[in-house]
Design a protein around this motif. Structure first.
Motif, mmCIF file in Angstrom:
data_model
loop_
_atom_site.group_PDB
_atom_site.id
_atom_site.type_symbol
_atom_site.label_atom_id
_atom_site.label_comp_id
_atom_site.label_asym_id
_atom_site.label_seq_id
_atom_site.Cartn_x
_atom_site.Cartn_y
_atom_site.Cartn_z
ATOM 1 N N ASP A 77 -3.121 -2.628 6.866
ATOM 2 C CA ASP A 77 -4.041 -1.630 6.335
ATOM 3 C C ASP A 77 -3.293 -0.776 5.308
ATOM 4 O O ASP A 77 -2.190 -1.127 4.895
ATOM 5 N N ARG A 78 -3.861 0.326 4.920
ATOM 6 C CA ARG A 78 -3.273 1.153 3.863
ATOM 7 C C ARG A 78 -2.027 1.924 4.303
ATOM 8 O O ARG A 78 -1.512 2.732 3.547
ATOM 9 N N THR A 79 -1.526 1.645 5.514
ATOM 10 C CA THR A 79 -0.264 2.236 5.957
ATOM 11 C C THR A 79 0.869 1.219 5.895
ATOM 12 O O THR A 79 1.996 1.535 6.271
ATOM 13 N N TRP A 96 0.844 -1.196 0.000
ATOM 14 C CA TRP A 96 0.000 0.000 0.000
ATOM 15 C C TRP A 96 0.877 1.244 0.000
ATOM 16 O O TRP A 96 0.592 2.227 -0.664
ATOM 17 N N GLN A 146 3.000 8.254 4.742
ATOM 18 C CA GLN A 146 1.805 7.403 4.802
ATOM 19 C C GLN A 146 2.015 6.185 5.699
ATOM 20 O O GLN A 146 1.068 5.569 6.151
#
Length: 185
Positions: free
Chosen positions: A81-83, A25, A53
């Motif tokens: 997750d998106r991190t 991600w 991020q």
């Protein structure tokens, strides 16, 4: 000695091909991946320049405290997750419990195992599995982290976490959701 790894993913083989393979991600450059591994493999206390991020990992990494490679594997394992900066793969087709979608099979012809405790580098080890609860390894496509293009980490269990993208050239087959047969990617 070829190595086979697996990844569960909801995307189609066409989408994976169009993306050029598997990426995290939050993508790390080779320089960032090397620095991150070096921070934990050499037990330095230097901060690592990571993309903003990846704030959850930054909070764990840039503490000024000494830590080991095993700590890094624990950090990336919990961030899903998106991190996240890793591409999670597994040594088994069960994909660490993420086999409910499509299952992709990856092949790597040559890998090197860098033992974090002994510093020993093994060309084409018999297994990528770490058997000790206290051990961790860096996995690369060359015998030297400074020249590696693929960088992964692993500890006890079947998961191998790539800190660099996995090129589509390494993705050989896919078993589509609900199918029992593998098809070429």
């Amino acid at each position: 000695m070829p190595y086979t790894l697996y990844r569960g993913d909801e995307r189609s083989p066409e989408a994976i091909r169009d993306a050029g393979g598997f990426g995290a991600w939050v993508s790390l450059t080779l320089t960032q991946a090397r620095a991150l591994v070096g921070r934990f493999n050499n037990a330095s206390t230097d901060d690592v320049d990571l993309p903003r991020q990846a704030h959850r990992l930054i909070a764990q990494v840039n503490t000024g405290k000494k830590a080991k490679l095993l700590d890094l594997t624990r950090y990336v394992k919990v961030i899903r997750d998106r991190t996240s900066v890793q591409v999670s793969t597994d040594l088994t087709p069960e994909c660490g419990g993420y086999a409910s979608g499509n299952i992709f099979k990856m092949r790597f012809d040559t890998l090197y195992s860098h033992d974090s405790q002994t510093g020993l580098v093994i060309h084409n080890p018999d297994s990528l599995e770490v058997t000790s609860h206290f051990g961790a390894k860096v996995i690369t496509d060359t015998g030297d982290l400074a020249t590696a293009r693929l960088i992964a980490i692993t500890s006890k269990g079947n998961e191998v976490y790539f800190l660099t993208p996995i090129p589509v050239a390494n993705i050989s087959h896919c078993k589509l959701k609900g199918s029992d047969s593998w098809q070429a990617v």
